[in-house]
Design a protein around this motif. Structure first.
Motif, short mmCIF file in Angstrom:
data_model
loop_
_atom_site.label_atom_id
_atom_site.label_comp_id
_atom_site.label_asym_id
_atom_site.label_seq_id
_atom_site.Cartn_x
_atom_site.Cartn_y
_atom_site.Cartn_z
N ARG A 174 -10.66 -2.59 4.54
CA ARG A 174 -10.52 -1.60 5.55
C ARG A 174 -8.92 -1.34 5.91
O ARG A 174 -8.59 -0.25 5.97
CB ARG A 174 -11.11 -1.85 6.82
CG ARG A 174 -12.93 -1.85 6.60
CD ARG A 174 -13.30 -1.61 8.11
NE ARG A 174 -13.17 -3.04 8.64
CZ ARG A 174 -14.08 -4.05 8.73
NH1 ARG A 174 -15.11 -4.25 7.71
NH2 ARG A 174 -13.71 -5.16 9.27
N ALA A 175 -8.25 -2.57 6.01
CA ALA A 175 -7.01 -2.31 6.29
C ALA A 175 -6.06 -1.94 5.19
O ALA A 175 -5.13 -0.92 5.44
CB ALA A 175 -6.45 -4.07 6.40
N CYS A 211 0.85 -1.08 0.01
CA CYS A 211 -0.12 0.10 -0.06
C CYS A 211 0.98 1.23 0.03
O CYS A 211 2.11 1.14 0.18
CB CYS A 211 -0.92 0.06 1.33
SG CYS A 211 -1.91 -1.50 1.32
N GLU A 235 -7.50 0.36 3.27
CA GLU A 235 -7.64 1.88 3.17
C GLU A 235 -6.87 2.57 4.37
O GLU A 235 -6.59 3.77 4.04
CB GLU A 235 -9.05 1.95 3.42
CG GLU A 235 -9.86 1.70 2.25
CD GLU A 235 -11.20 1.58 2.56
OE1 GLU A 235 -11.85 1.86 3.79
OE2 GLU A 235 -12.35 1.21 1.55
N ARG A 236 -6.97 2.11 5.49
CA ARG A 236 -6.03 2.62 6.43
C ARG A 236 -4.46 3.05 6.26
O ARG A 236 -3.98 3.78 6.66
CB ARG A 236 -5.98 1.65 7.97
CG ARG A 236 -7.18 1.80 8.55
CD ARG A 236 -7.12 1.20 9.88
NE ARG A 236 -6.95 -0.48 9.89
CZ ARG A 236 -7.68 -1.45 9.81
NH1 ARG A 236 -8.92 -1.19 9.68
NH2 ARG A 236 -7.22 -2.55 9.83
N LEU A 237 -3.94 2.27 5.16
CA LEU A 237 -2.74 2.61 4.75
C LEU A 237 -2.48 3.12 3.49
O LEU A 237 -1.64 3.10 2.82
CB LEU A 237 -2.00 0.98 4.65
CG LEU A 237 -1.55 0.31 6.04
CD1 LEU A 237 -1.03 -1.07 5.50
CD2 LEU A 237 -0.71 1.08 6.87
#
Length: 226
Positions: free
Chosen positions: A203-204, A174, A206-208
């Motif tokens: 979701r993981a 990412c 997107e967080r990165l």
């Protein structure tokens, strides 16, 4: 010529001289101490080119050939004009090869990554659109699911964290890190996702900051093969 279950060994090719030996003299060497289990069982040997082959051919498989046999030999016997080489006395598998054949469409790696050997089968090899399609493991189902969801995960991905090296089932590089995914109880970094569903992965990612962009395999053409 080959059956769907025939073993295919993909080996790294980082020297034009070694490729010329395979193409013109019909053999390739693998150090015995690093040889994967399928070395003596492979029906086909394919070559993953490194950056030594230039921008158009690097990080991809263009050539393969049938394995006609194998034998153990010392490096000094393979290269009698290099007797002072520091590995002259080390043992190598010498694979005898038939004529090399060129893939109509190369099998590319979407991103740079470290690859030594890939053990696969003829049916996977002929169907592969990119390097990750060659691998087979318990992560097959999740790999296909994530690709269907629009991700481009890397398989058998090497990562180092806190001075510990891991090879994780799946990884999604990412913008601000890497989402690592473990299937079953395989060792993985403490923060790796274990047997996640696609929404957890999304979701993981997107967080990165979102997945790093990759070139699509469909953009590859036969013009890439030289």
């Amino acid at each position: 010529m080959f059956h769907s279950s025939d073993r295919v060994l993909v080996a790294i090719m980082n020297s034009r001289r070694d490729f010329e030996i395979a193409r013109d003299e019909g053999w390739y060497r693998i150090p015995q101490k690093y040889a994967p289990p399928s070395t003596t069982e492979a029906a086909v040997l394919a070559f993953y080119f490194t950056k030594a082959f230039g921008e158009e051919e690097k990080w991809s498989i263009h050539w393969y050939g049938p394995v006609r046999g194998h034998e153990l030999a010392r490096r000094r016997d393979l290269f009698p004009d290099e007797l002072d080489h520091p590995r002259a006395d080390e043992a190598y598998y010498k694979l005898q090869l038939g004529p090399l054949m060129q893939l109509e469409l190369p099998i590319h790696s979407l991103r740079w990554r470290r690859i030594t050997f890939i053990e696969t089968s003829w049916d996977r090899f002929t169907a592969a659109e990119e390097i990750n399609d060659l691998y087979a493991s318990g992560a097959d189902g999740l790999y296909v699911t994530l690709k269907d969801e629009g991700f481009w995960p890397e398989r058998e991905f090497e990562i180092r964290e806190s001075d510990v090296e891991y090879t994780v089932d799946l990884a999604i590089p990412c913008q601000e890190g890497t989402v690592t995914i473990a299937v079953g109880d395989r060792p993985a970094p403490p923060h790796a996702l274990r047997n996640p569903d696609p929404e957890t992965v999304r979701r993981a990612v997107e967080r990165l900051g979102g997945e790093q962009p990759v070139p699509l395999p469909e953009a590859t053409s036969s013009a890439d093969a030289t």
